[in-house]
Structure formats: structure tokens, C-alpha cells
Write a protein that holds these residues in place. Structure first.
Motif, PDB file in Angstrom:
ATOM      1  N   THR A  60       0.840  -1.169   0.000  1.00  0.00           N
ATOM      2  CA  THR A  60       0.000   0.000   0.000  1.00  0.00           C
ATOM      3  C   THR A  60       0.888   1.236   0.000  1.00  0.00           C
ATOM      4  OG1 THR A  60      -1.936   1.000   1.055  1.00  0.00           O
ATOM      5  CG2 THR A  60      -0.204   0.239   2.515  1.00  0.00           C
ATOM      6  N   ASP A  61       0.414   2.324  -0.584  1.00  0.00           N
ATOM      7  CA  ASP A  61       1.263   3.497  -0.797  1.00  0.00           C
ATOM      8  C   ASP A  61       1.872   4.034   0.494  1.00  0.00           C
ATOM      9  OD1 ASP A  61      -0.653   4.989  -3.549  1.00  0.00           O
ATOM     10  OD2 ASP A  61       0.876   3.407  -3.509  1.00  0.00           O
ATOM     11  N   SER A  62       1.138   3.983   1.578  1.00  0.00           N
ATOM     12  CA  SER A  62       1.587   4.617   2.815  1.00  0.00           C
ATOM     13  C   SER A  62       2.792   3.919   3.442  1.00  0.00           C
ATOM     14  CB  SER A  62       0.443   4.686   3.827  1.00  0.00           C
ATOM     15  OG  SER A  62       0.008   3.388   4.183  1.00  0.00           O
ATOM     16  N   VAL A  63       3.118   2.703   3.027  1.00  0.00           N
ATOM     17  CA  VAL A  63       4.245   1.994   3.631  1.00  0.00           C
ATOM     18  C   VAL A  63       5.395   1.765   2.644  1.00  0.00           C
ATOM     19  CG1 VAL A  63       2.629   0.830   5.173  1.00  0.00           C
ATOM     20  CG2 VAL A  63       3.498  -0.390   3.161  1.00  0.00           C
ATOM     21  N   LYS A  64       5.206   2.162   1.405  1.00  0.00           N
ATOM     22  CA  LYS A  64       6.264   1.952   0.393  1.00  0.00           C
ATOM     23  C   LYS A  64       7.540   2.669   0.820  1.00  0.00           C
ATOM     24  CE  LYS A  64       3.357   1.191  -3.671  1.00  0.00           C
ATOM     25  NZ  LYS A  64       2.880   1.740  -4.966  1.00  0.00           N
ATOM     26  N   GLY A  65       8.651   1.951   0.708  1.00  0.00           N
ATOM     27  CA  GLY A  65       9.930   2.512   1.094  1.00  0.00           C
ATOM     28  C   GLY A  65      10.252   2.360   2.566  1.00  0.00           C
ATOM     29  N   ARG A  66       9.261   1.955   3.372  1.00  0.00           N
ATOM     30  CA  ARG A  66       9.488   1.781   4.809  1.00  0.00           C
ATOM     31  C   ARG A  66       9.338   0.323   5.244  1.00  0.00           C
ATOM     32  NH1 ARG A  66       6.118   3.987   8.413  1.00  0.00           N
ATOM     33  NH2 ARG A  66       4.286   3.956   7.046  1.00  0.00           N
TER      34      ARG A  66
END
Length: 119
Positions: A60-66
Motif C-alpha cells: 500500500t502506498d503509505s508503507v512503500k519505502g518503509r
């Protein structure tokens, strides 16, 4: 039948990290797409990340990269590495399994593990 047991939740400060684990048993793990979902108080359960049997991932976009989802088929385990945690990541996190070929789709769920991000 698939049984899923999550572990690794807890209390962490903003900016911190946690790794969730989900141990599966009862079927051929490698044939299942695995996922992590979360549900915050007063909100609907939402998809966090998924990984297919061929290790293709989706976030989901809110966790991308984290966040990073991974799986170890030899250990029948799926992981969710969560970095740079934010208070809005606070939720109960659920492990999900669904056979990639059988239809209709049937979802298996773990009991959930609480993640709280707070100072």
C-alpha cells in the motif's frame, strides 16, 4: 486447513523498527500467496503488503519505502520488516494466506499482533 501464528508486535517509538513474523502450518506453504493486513481502532482492515509464491510483492502506498515483506518457504514463514514507524502505523496486524490456484478464493487469518507506535 492453514494455521497462522503471528509474533513480533509491541511498543516502539516513532522512527523505530519492528519485524513481524507469521509461521504457517497445515498445508503446502509455497503454494500460498501471503499478506499482511492491519486494522486500527474504528477503521476497516486494510492491506499492507502481499507476496506471491514467486516472491512478487505489492505494498500500500503509505508503507512503500518503509516496510518490506519477505518469505522463507523452507521455514514456512512470512515476515514484515517495518522501519521508520509512524504513529499512524499503530494497529493490529494480521497475517493472511490464500491458495494461488484454488477457486473460489478462501482466506486464512492469524489471530493478530498489536503494533503501537508512540513516544
Amino acid at each position: 486447513q492453514v494455521q497462522l501464528v503471528e509474533s513480533g508486535g509491541g511498543l516502539v517509538q516513532p522512527g523505530g523498527s519492528l519485524r513481524l513474523s507469521c509461521a504457517a502450518s497445515g498445508s503446502i506453504f509455497s503454494l500460498y500467496a501471503m499478506g499482511w493486513y492491519r486494522q486500527a481502532p474504528g477503521k476497516q482492515r486494510e492491506l499492507v503488503a502481499t507476496i506471491t509464491s514467486s516472491h512478487s510483492t505489492n505494498y500500500t502506498d503509505s508503507v512503500k519505502g518503509r516496510f518490506t515483506i519477505s518469505r522463507d518457504n523452507a521455514k514456512n514463514t512470512v515476515y514484515l520488516q517495518m522501519n521508520s514507524l509512524k504513529p499512524e502505523d499503530t494497529a493490529v496486524y494480521y497475517c493472511n494466506a490464500a491458495h494461488e490456484l484454488l477457486r473460489p478464493r478462501y482466506d486464512y487469518w492469524g489471530q493478530g499482533t498489536q503494533v503501537t507506535v508512540s513516544s
